[in-house]
Write a protein that holds these residues in place. Sequence first.
Motif: not given
Lengths: 251, 291
Positions: B102-104, B82-84, B49-53, B108-109
Amino acid sequence: MDMQDPIAIEFADLTLGYDRHPAVHHLTGGFARGVTTVVLGPNGAGKSTLLKGIGGLLAPLGGRIRLHGFAARDIAHLPQLAEIDRSFPISIFDFVALGLWRRIGAFGGIGNEERRKVGAALAAVGLEGFERRAIGTLSGGQMQRAMFARLVVQDATVILLDEPFNAVDRRTTEDLIDLVRRWHAEGRTVVMVLHDHDIALRLARDALLIAREKVGFGPVGEVIAEENLARARRMIESFDDHAHICHRPAA
Amino acid sequence: MVDLLHAALIQPFAEFEFMRRALVGAVALAIAAAPVGVFLMLRRMSLTGDAMSHAILPGAAIGYLAAGLSLPAMTIGGLVAGIAVAVGAGAVARASVLGEDVALAAFYLVSLALGVTIVSMKGSNVDLLHVLFGTVLALDDQALFLIAGIATATLFGFAVIFRPLVAESVDPVFLASVARAGAPVHLVFMGLVVMNLVGAFHALGTLMAVGLMMLPAASARLWVDDLSAMIGVAAGGGALAAIVGLLASYHFGLPAGPAIILTAGLVYVLSLAFGRRGLLVGRLMRPHLEA
């Protein structure tokens, strides 16, 4: 297997596996209807993979599985315990009631009849009074009883059990063996992966011994002869991690 | 005394429209975020959730680049990004040796850096602050309708996927054996996560959008064991944090978004200490039963 036995599950030149590596290789044969069959073999022989294939969780890499006299939806599959998140806050009742899925789907209500069914299943496995407890509070043996209760609720024609007595104490094992016997008496087809040859002899009529390929099939007592078991172990030990593409012609 | 309470609790909202708008927006967000946060927590996806935000930022930034601080442009950009990222991280995890976490993290970075760069290219530092920390005290009609619409859609969405989502969370193999619902349910759930993050993004900004999801959910887990009750308690706790946070920001001149999240954080710390499953009361005041 007697020739007059009607076949329930038939495989023809079946290859199942992961990432192109076959775990079950060119297997041909079948399981008889209304009979309890054990699948035996050393670790890594493809026993669980075969069950996943029959249960429709894994598509064949080659060959095929044919179901005779029932549909894929009539199969209930008990995988090994490890895949369940037991910290999830769900009650035993709700967990066992998941077995109603084929009847009520994602939206159907749980009425009196369904409630009674779940209650009867919990009683059958000796978990009366546990309805409101969370699954996280159960011991390993009690959890396996709950899994069996869910199978009872599923009321399936064909039941696949993957090492159902692993890490379960003796008394629980005996109770669950009684349940498997009852399923057999009710005319259900049971296929179970087992390591314990004594239980196999007590419960099953037929046995399939595999080491990726078929090593033996027939009455349990004959299949578990020592030369068969030794042959199965040798076949697994000679497995090649850098296998070439299999060019064996389809049977 | 009554006057004092009135001045402390009611008057800020009675007197100022922007406070009433902030109240409605933040409470709607808190209610919708509760089920999202509870399932993220129970599925061990809190960091997802954090990464998605953060991942929605470049999308919103491109919307900003195209149309300025325009709500529709930034919303659509955020949803698409976000969906991508949700689909992309899942695909990378399946197709490579990298795990989904790891992928997320990688996504997100890069997303955060890219988003900040894009906004800075065109806008001022004030715009950047808006994007990062939100504008809960400046919600216009459009933003309120968006947040209310997202909240409504979220509650209906959970009504539809509730049972398969629970089954998928407890025993995915079982669900796969009785229905082909696992993958679609996961996708719908991720869609709801993204939608709520985009809604929260307008009020709380990309850095704190996830706060109203995770903190009340974690607090609720420390008080109740039942799933439905947990969602209710999380919604109530989140709404309480929104109200108290807004009042604190009004009386003490704190930035509103961070005040809301800090209040939710305080509720979390108190729950950790005094909750039924907490560290103090849960352990000390509840001796074990007879065997």
